[in-house]
Design an enzyme around this catalytic site. Sequence first.
Site, short mmCIF file in Angstrom:
data_model
loop_
_atom_site.label_atom_id
_atom_site.label_comp_id
_atom_site.label_asym_id
_atom_site.label_seq_id
_atom_site.Cartn_x
_atom_site.Cartn_y
_atom_site.Cartn_z
N ASP A 1 0.83 -1.20 0.00
CA ASP A 1 0.00 0.00 0.00
C ASP A 1 0.87 1.25 0.00
OD1 ASP A 1 -2.02 -1.74 0.11
OD2 ASP A 1 -2.75 -1.21 2.10
N SER B 1 -35.35 -7.00 -18.79
CA SER B 1 -35.18 -7.74 -17.54
C SER B 1 -35.41 -9.21 -17.85
CB SER B 1 -36.16 -7.25 -16.49
OG SER B 1 -37.46 -7.26 -17.02
N LEU B 2 -34.87 -10.07 -17.03
CA LEU B 2 -34.98 -11.50 -17.30
C LEU B 2 -36.30 -12.05 -16.78
CD1 LEU B 2 -31.43 -12.86 -16.43
CD2 LEU B 2 -32.32 -12.06 -18.61
N LYS C 1 -26.80 -14.94 -9.39
CA LYS C 1 -27.63 -13.74 -9.58
C LYS C 1 -27.41 -12.86 -8.36
CE LYS C 1 -32.38 -12.44 -10.66
NZ LYS C 1 -32.47 -11.43 -9.59
N GLU D 1 -23.65 -5.61 -12.61
CA GLU D 1 -24.47 -5.46 -11.41
C GLU D 1 -23.64 -4.71 -10.38
OE1 GLU D 1 -27.39 -6.80 -11.94
OE2 GLU D 1 -28.37 -6.83 -9.97
N LYS E 1 -34.87 -18.15 -9.04
CA LYS E 1 -34.72 -17.51 -7.73
C LYS E 1 -35.02 -18.49 -6.61
CE LYS E 1 -35.66 -12.72 -7.77
NZ LYS E 1 -36.66 -11.68 -7.60
#
Length: 668
Positions: A34, A83-84, A115, A174, A314
């Site tokens: 750093d 959109s899916l 997702k 995303e 989902k």
Amino acid sequence: MDLKKAKKQAEKLRKEINLHDYRYYVLNEPTISDNEYDRVYKELVGLEKAFPELITADSPTRRIGGKPLSGFRSVTHSIKMLSLDNTYSEEEVRNFDERIQRMLGHEVSYEVTLKVDGVAVALVYKNGRLETGSTRGDGTTGDDVTQNIRTIRAVPLSLLTDDPEFMNIEVRAEVFLTRKNFDLINKQREEADEPLFVNPRNAAAGTLKLLDPKEVAKRNLDVFVHTVPTPLISKYNSHFQILKRLEKYGFRIIRHIRLCPTITEVMDEIEKWREKRSSLQFDVDGLVIKVDDPKLREQLGATIKSPRWAIAYKYPAVQLITKLLAIQLQVGRTGRITPVAVLAPVFLSGSTISRATLHNEDEIVRKDIRVGDDVIIEKGGEVIPKVVKVIKENRSGKEEPFRFPVTCPVCSEKIYRLPEEADWKCLNSSCPAQIKASILHFASRPAMDITGLGSSLVEQIVDKSLVESYDDLYDLNINSLVDLERMGPKSAQKIISSIEASKNKGFAIVLFALGIPGIGINASHLLTERFKDIDDIIDVKIEELSTIKGIGPVLAMNIKNYFNTSRNIKLINNLKKAGLMFKRTQITTKNTVFSGMTFIFTGELKTMTREQAQRKVRDKGGIVSNSISRNISLMVVGTFPGTKYAKAVSLGLKIINEKQFINILKED
Ligand SMILES: [Zn+2]
């Protein structure tokens, strides 16, 4: 240095920094320390300062450029952001595959990715440079959030390639927050009395819509690139390969991507991530299943709403039944009383749940929640589990409706609920719960940052009357701490040093640490930019306060109430005596050379006192520390140095003498 030479050097440094950013933020494989990075970065900043004509839009120093906007320009997407289709049913995933096979007449391989629960954005590159970053909006037009996107270090401002096929490209990504960063933001909001975000997605969306890129930068947004919508990249017959290429060119592509030759492997992936996703650092609400071959994608096309070549599976929100054992009341720093459900512990999506928030009295009444009830709890996108509903059929008949008490559970004083407010409040300013919470806020990281002063220690020092309010912290010494539980001379010393070091904090931080209701760090900055010292704030008329943009009538009232309390004035006078900063220090833009640097002094200086030297460091934006650690940027050594010197040598810190110190001061 002449301009020509400087230009060459600046280009070299930019390339170097871009490469290091890529290694650090995209590959997670830094190759320099750093300190070394800071050195290169500072050299570029110095060059650009000396030769402003050399500054380019894609310079890594310009990530957080731009002034706050008054609103967002809209952008028309060159390729619609559809959109899916999504489903909770595995059968529908199989149906999706059958449909594809019917249309194409053969099996296809699928690209399966996580997702990530975030905000969809489109990034457009022209000639290898980031031109626009925009939100989806209605799919046809979105908001231009380029300034905010630029603050995300994993987004390349310019590509690490000259490959002509990639110079003018659009990628879909995303934007998200890790759970850790989400928790940090909410913790700060809680301390600042600001409304909490319900989940990381919500927080990421709110952050992308902030108008000031400096505020966005503080939130540490993250990004995953997952799709190239353009079919222009002709030689690739695999989207997966395109993503691999993108990663080489500087993009952070979605993690855990998998190429599945048939639907069977896709189903295995769904099974594999069902539980495993809870172990990731970020929220994943399902999997995205896409035909891999870009040409087949084109052939399959899209409906009005969504592409035919992709589907999102989902995972259903996980719900469980458990028993509600008790309703506890927590008293916060401002006296707000929050009911919390104590549950029989259950294991739910990766963690043991034993508490759930009940928000306020109305929520308990609305859901008719009673102690002893069987309740359904859910942990969806929200991090804090909630009670969805009561299973009334399971009641024995003995459960009583919950009655909110009329006195504070901690100090037993009468509590109040104003007709227009949802919360009950304890108004007793010497309520131990509030005192403890206000000390914790005062010592917290965004405030005075006193390390080691956590809740168990605060409990002890308040209960033992060592401290009655946070100004008493500055009267503590090692002897008063050393006999406490889980404390030894070493940790006591650390805490005292940390309390001492907190005196370096600037006016805005000190004002925020006071804990005036509703005054977060931003409001605090607004006030300290407007008023030169605390007395000006104490004297100002409420009418003037309420006209300040970002303050308004409610906060103005809180500020006035706070300073109209003699107890608080006494407190501030004590803090002033302790040496805390209650006025603005004159830091001009020229004089921030030391910002981000921590100094430590040892030994006697000849040309100035230790205090004068420390003041000079602070005036130039630096921090002065009294305890030695790896975080020290520079040690200044005078004659007869103490033991800190040997320690600094063994830690390999950078050490300079008084003459060198004076030279640095002059340089500016
Ligand atoms: Zn109380």
